[in-house]
Design an enzyme around this catalytic site. Sequence first.
Site, PDB file in Angstrom:
ATOM      1  N   TYR B 281      -9.442  -0.971  -4.239  1.00  0.00           N
ATOM      2  CA  TYR B 281      -8.169  -1.083  -3.520  1.00  0.00           C
ATOM      3  C   TYR B 281      -8.471  -1.396  -2.059  1.00  0.00           C
ATOM      4  O   TYR B 281      -9.143  -0.630  -1.381  1.00  0.00           O
ATOM      5  CB  TYR B 281      -7.407   0.237  -3.642  1.00  0.00           C
ATOM      6  CG  TYR B 281      -5.998   0.192  -3.098  1.00  0.00           C
ATOM      7  CD1 TYR B 281      -4.946  -0.259  -3.895  1.00  0.00           C
ATOM      8  CD2 TYR B 281      -5.707   0.596  -1.801  1.00  0.00           C
ATOM      9  CE1 TYR B 281      -3.649  -0.297  -3.407  1.00  0.00           C
ATOM     10  CE2 TYR B 281      -4.420   0.557  -1.313  1.00  0.00           C
ATOM     11  CZ  TYR B 281      -3.398   0.114  -2.120  1.00  0.00           C
ATOM     12  OH  TYR B 281      -2.115   0.075  -1.635  1.00  0.00           O
ATOM     13  N   TYR B 331      -0.830  -8.585  -1.968  1.00  0.00           N
ATOM     14  CA  TYR B 331      -0.552  -7.146  -1.949  1.00  0.00           C
ATOM     15  C   TYR B 331       0.429  -6.809  -3.075  1.00  0.00           C
ATOM     16  O   TYR B 331       1.616  -6.646  -2.850  1.00  0.00           O
ATOM     17  CB  TYR B 331       0.026  -6.783  -0.585  1.00  0.00           C
ATOM     18  CG  TYR B 331       0.267  -5.316  -0.330  1.00  0.00           C
ATOM     19  CD1 TYR B 331      -0.783  -4.416  -0.276  1.00  0.00           C
ATOM     20  CD2 TYR B 331       1.557  -4.845  -0.106  1.00  0.00           C
ATOM     21  CE1 TYR B 331      -0.554  -3.080  -0.010  1.00  0.00           C
ATOM     22  CE2 TYR B 331       1.792  -3.501   0.160  1.00  0.00           C
ATOM     23  CZ  TYR B 331       0.730  -2.627   0.208  1.00  0.00           C
ATOM     24  OH  TYR B 331       0.961  -1.301   0.478  1.00  0.00           O
TER      25      TYR B 331
END
Lengths: 140, 378
Positions: B281, B331
């Site tokens: 991440y 994103y």
Amino acid sequence: MSTKPNPPQPEPSLDSAPYWESLKQGTFAIQRCTACHQWQFPMLGACRHCGGTLALQPLSGKGTIYSFIVNHRAAAPGFEDLLPYAVALVSPDEAPKLHIPGRIVGIAHEDVAIGQRVTAEIVDHPGGEWKVPVFRAGPT
Amino acid sequence: MAANDPMVVGIGRSPYSRNSGRTTGDLATEACRNAIADAGMALSDVDGIIEFNVGDSANSLNVAYALGLPGLRLPVDLMAGGNVVTQAVAMACMAVQSGRCKAVLVFRSLNSRSGQRIGTYTGDIRVGGDDQYGAPHGYMAPGQWFAMWCRRYMHEHGTTYEDLGQVAITTRKHAGPNEAAIMREPITMEQYLASRWIYDPFRLFDCALEADGACAILVTTREHARDLKQVPVQMLDEETFMGRHPDSWEDMGHLFSAHSAPPLWARTGLKPADMDFACIYDCFTFTTVGVIEDYGLCEKGGAGEYYRSGKASYGGECVINPHGGLLSEGYIHGMNHHFEAVMQLRQQAGARQVPDAKVALVTAGTGPFGGGLIYARA
């Protein structure tokens, strides 16, 4: 009439209202447990260490920069004229494990560094009746 | 090996873009439909949906309705961000393992560029809760909290701006062959260092690429996976560790991952060197640096060199974010990392396929809250 936007205003909870009221009276104070004497920030309803009763207690205002950033972009309105400016997390001398956010004043943003000594000052917050702590860099 | 081992059997997504022109509900429904179709599962077998929803999203029940389902056995709407992705997948796995559900979708849908931009505020606002102390100083956005963490981390471990830049450059290089990625043009260190400051130590290229889109995965058991279309991918184990607001964490030299990594390695009996690739991440370059150091892919303070020497790319030790991550693919709040991991483990990643990928680490979150899991080709 000014069209300049105001910076965000604090919206106190029942737990944090005394902290903000204390600033209005000119005292920078955070919570301390009346039973185990641990300091606490942010404000809660009871001590997170022992569940004891909390009371506001003034800080000396002296502390050390734990970390800092330089805002080149305003996350919220009201800060456009200040850019670029430094915001730090400050560890108060009385409670070095806590981190209190605030603007750094009295020094160019290029000269701000971790470990620098700072002293809290209470300033008027534009756009409302609140006062906030800022941190002045320099010998304490 | 057990009949109720949890397996990812389907993946789906909408197009990723900077301006979808569509509702998050519509995007979510498309991603979920695609995941179900990818699996070859009957729609009526889906009886759970888990989603998370900082900013904008789509409600689990609304998506179930839009899919044509009469209802759900397990609707979960997590008021949280990218820190909960692996936890959400683990919850789906627990639901199918326990027999409560037959098949559970996990999705994220957001218009994070054209709709609600996370960390951007306009107008006169009043701020309560955790951010009431920082907001009056213009300090209230995730990019600011983690810039604060990054500065402390650099101070303690010697990480440099150029180290952060190595992550941005390599991640962009990986996005090159990925047709789903929004930013595919390579960048140089000069371009990285010249990109504008956002919140120093973060420049533009340190920050996730805000995007519109939805991504979903479908989880069921080994037993049910037998009748489906794809090679199943097993979720071996997951570990999450969450603290509260980022400012409250005492030691910003160590992220959530310092807590979540050791139990994951211990329980699975695996080690960092066993990972063929990793989807880390990467809301910020710093997140990747801190997380891969905590998970032990390299030593503390060594991430910059790990990237510089090519160990984080093809032909190195562990390809990190072969899809281009949040920094360059977009994103989609970390759900896209799961999509990529499954594609790679099925050997369906085309030009960016990691050769013979069998095992992967996927993480979620940054700072004080996040988790990690391990997927393996079943």
